[in-house]
Every structure is written in C-alpha cells, then in structure tokens.
Design an enzyme around this catalytic site. Sequence first.
Site, PDB file in Angstrom:
ATOM      1  N   ASP A  15      59.552 150.956 157.332  1.00  0.00           N
ATOM      2  CA  ASP A  15      59.707 150.449 158.701  1.00  0.00           C
ATOM      3  C   ASP A  15      58.843 151.257 159.666  1.00  0.00           C
ATOM      4  O   ASP A  15      58.653 152.463 159.470  1.00  0.00           O
ATOM      5  CB  ASP A  15      61.191 150.557 159.094  1.00  0.00           C
ATOM      6  CG  ASP A  15      61.509 149.733 160.333  1.00  0.00           C
ATOM      7  OD1 ASP A  15      60.666 148.912 160.756  1.00  0.00           O
ATOM      8  OD2 ASP A  15      62.609 149.915 160.885  1.00  0.00           O
ATOM      9  N   ARG A  19      55.457 149.876 165.542  1.00  0.00           N
ATOM     10  CA  ARG A  19      55.511 150.984 166.514  1.00  0.00           C
ATOM     11  C   ARG A  19      54.336 151.936 166.349  1.00  0.00           C
ATOM     12  O   ARG A  19      53.802 152.464 167.323  1.00  0.00           O
ATOM     13  CB  ARG A  19      56.836 151.740 166.381  1.00  0.00           C
ATOM     14  CG  ARG A  19      57.956 151.104 167.196  1.00  0.00           C
ATOM     15  CD  ARG A  19      59.312 151.542 166.728  1.00  0.00           C
ATOM     16  NE  ARG A  19      59.656 150.893 165.463  1.00  0.00           N
ATOM     17  CZ  ARG A  19      60.679 151.246 164.702  1.00  0.00           C
ATOM     18  NH1 ARG A  19      61.452 152.248 165.061  1.00  0.00           N
ATOM     19  NH2 ARG A  19      60.938 150.594 163.586  1.00  0.00           N
ATOM     20  N   ASN A  63      61.878 137.872 157.268  1.00  0.00           N
ATOM     21  CA  ASN A  63      60.537 138.059 157.853  1.00  0.00           C
ATOM     22  C   ASN A  63      59.817 136.739 158.167  1.00  0.00           C
ATOM     23  O   ASN A  63      58.857 136.726 158.939  1.00  0.00           O
ATOM     24  CB  ASN A  63      59.640 138.927 156.952  1.00  0.00           C
ATOM     25  CG  ASN A  63      59.955 140.406 157.041  1.00  0.00           C
ATOM     26  OD1 ASN A  63      59.692 141.171 156.123  1.00  0.00           O
ATOM     27  ND2 ASN A  63      60.527 140.843 158.170  1.00  0.00           N
ATOM     28  N   SER A 182      69.544 146.428 156.604  1.00  0.00           N
ATOM     29  CA  SER A 182      68.776 145.183 156.759  1.00  0.00           C
ATOM     30  C   SER A 182      68.743 144.323 155.493  1.00  0.00           C
ATOM     31  O   SER A 182      67.678 143.861 155.076  1.00  0.00           O
ATOM     32  CB  SER A 182      67.347 145.501 157.214  1.00  0.00           C
ATOM     33  OG  SER A 182      67.373 146.147 158.458  1.00  0.00           O
TER      34      SER A 182
HETATM   35  C1  FPP Z   1      57.998 147.041 158.909  1.00  0.00           C
HETATM   36  O1  FPP Z   1      57.306 147.364 160.055  1.00  0.00           O
HETATM   37  C2  FPP Z   1      57.120 146.611 157.840  1.00  0.00           C
HETATM   38  C3  FPP Z   1      57.066 145.335 157.339  1.00  0.00           C
HETATM   39  C4  FPP Z   1      57.870 144.222 157.849  1.00  0.00           C
HETATM   40  C5  FPP Z   1      56.146 144.969 156.272  1.00  0.00           C
HETATM   41  C6  FPP Z   1      55.971 145.973 155.187  1.00  0.00           C
HETATM   42  C7  FPP Z   1      54.671 145.733 154.534  1.00  0.00           C
HETATM   43  C8  FPP Z   1      53.740 146.695 154.270  1.00  0.00           C
HETATM   44  C9  FPP Z   1      53.970 148.108 154.547  1.00  0.00           C
HETATM   45  C10 FPP Z   1      52.423 146.404 153.715  1.00  0.00           C
HETATM   46  C11 FPP Z   1      52.340 145.444 152.559  1.00  0.00           C
HETATM   47  C12 FPP Z   1      53.008 145.878 151.331  1.00  0.00           C
HETATM   48  C13 FPP Z   1      52.480 145.771 150.086  1.00  0.00           C
HETATM   49  C14 FPP Z   1      53.301 146.058 148.878  1.00  0.00           C
HETATM   50  C15 FPP Z   1      51.079 145.404 149.911  1.00  0.00           C
HETATM   51  P1  FPP Z   1      57.629 146.591 161.385  1.00  0.00           P
HETATM   52  O2  FPP Z   1      56.537 145.610 161.619  1.00  0.00           O
HETATM   53  O3  FPP Z   1      58.998 146.008 161.345  1.00  0.00           O
HETATM   54  O4  FPP Z   1      57.544 147.766 162.418  1.00  0.00           O
HETATM   55  P2  FPP Z   1      58.273 147.885 163.828  1.00  0.00           P
HETATM   56  O5  FPP Z   1      59.749 147.867 163.555  1.00  0.00           O
HETATM   57  O6  FPP Z   1      57.781 149.201 164.330  1.00  0.00           O
HETATM   58  O7  FPP Z   1      57.794 146.724 164.649  1.00  0.00           O
END
Ligand code: FPP
Length: 226
Positions: A15, A19, A63, A182
């Site tokens: 996560d 940010r 998502n 989550s």
């Molecule tokens: C959370 O950050 C991250 C995700 C929803 C996606 C996770 C995916 C990756 C790290 C890359 C792809 C993975 C692979 C295996 C290739 P957020 O966008 O919710 O962050 P925030 O809460 O700060 O907005």
Amino acid sequence: MADSSFPRHVAIIMDGNGRWAKKRAMPRALGHKAGGEAVRRAVQAAEDLGLECLTLYAFSSENWKREEDEISDLMNLMRRFIEANLQDMIERKVRLKIIGDYKAFAPDIVEKLEGALERTSGGERTLAVALNYGAQQEIARAARLAAEEGAITPESIEKHLYTADLPPLDLLIRTSGEVRLSNFLLWQSAYAEMLFMDVLWPDFGEEHLRAACEEFAKRERRFGGR
Ligand code: FPP
C-alpha cells in the site's frame, strides 16, 4: 534460514503507491511503476532471506472501482512484469502461483499468466500473486466446493482455499501505516503475526523485509510453542 523461528510464508499488502507519487507531485502511474520495482526487490529479498513463499496483494476484487486509466496502468504493469521477469523466475526456480479469479482479466493477460504458471511449475520457492482476489469471495467459494463434497468443516473449507498447497501463513505485512486487512487472506490470518509498517510500498526494500522477519522471529521466541 538456519533460525527455525524465521517465517516460511510472508504476505504483503503493498500500500502507498499513490501517496508516494503525490508526495513527489508525480502522476499515480509513476507510483505504481515504482511499486513494480519494489516488487522485484521484494522477490529478490525473499530469496536471499530463504522464504519458501511470498504472497503479494497486487489487485483486489475491489480495485475494479478505480478510474479506468489507473486500472489500465496496473494491467500494463502486470504485462510488463511477466515479460521482464519470467526468464529470471525460471532460472531462479521461483514458481508463480496466482490466487484469485484471474480469468476475469483481458485474454492476453490470462494467456501470459497461464504460460508463466506452466513454465515456472517446477520451481522450488513460490511467489503467489493475488489477482482479482477477495478473501470473503475465496471463503464463500471454498465453502460452496466443500458443500458439494459433503460436510462443511474448517478442514474441508481449507482444502478448497486458493492457498491450500502453500505453507501456513506466518507473517502478514501491510505498508503505508494503514491498519486494515482490506479483505486479504482473512482465513489464513487466523494465527498469523501482523506487522503494519510505516513505509510507502515504493520505498520498501530488502532491509524492511529483513526487519519484519527479525521482528517475527523475536515474537516467536517470546511466545513460541504454538
Ligand atoms: C496500493 O497503492 C497498490 C495497489 C493498489 C497496486 C499494487 C500493485 C503494484 C505494487 C504493482 C504491480 C504488481 C505486480 C505483481 C507486477 P495505492 O494506489 O492504494 O496507494 P495510496 O493508498 O497511497 O493511494
């Protein structure tokens, strides 16, 4: 790892990509790209630390509610990740496993994923990636399959979870300081240690995974005997 109190199976809720980008006045897409690089580091670190299984929450069933552009960025990241890492995974004997209903993804991604599953099937350690995954959906599905065979018991449900062939979950980490599960691995977390780390996912590196495993080992030594 020589230390028997070291974890075998670690899962991470990655996560904080958004940010991380916001702090740098960058588009969210660049946060996800940096998150993809952190995935590569984490997989390498898991190997160096001798973990049997690393499970990553890459795309939740919730998502899909994100903006179309962001979903498409995440899908492209997935395509590139497989293309860039497949050979390396085969050589390093890392088996890919997918948990979740990945068949809902675009046909070319499903094809790439299935090719990668097949070509890495002989691996000795596991990288499990949660794609279109939701724990409540997983439990409901497992209960349905268990009911088709007979009695619904914790054992008969467990047998039908996506994770049935993985070692028990030892440690669940969430980055970015948020303290929530989550809808991730709710069943498997029943006895897992949990660690909520104050680091945004794109900044996560070997030192964080090592520190988390050491914290786990400390807790095991204090409360062991489970
Ligand atoms: C959370 O950050 C991250 C995700 C929803 C996606 C996770 C995916 C990756 C790290 C890359 C792809 C993975 C692979 C295996 C290739 P957020 O966008 O919710 O962050 P925030 O809460 O700060 O907005």
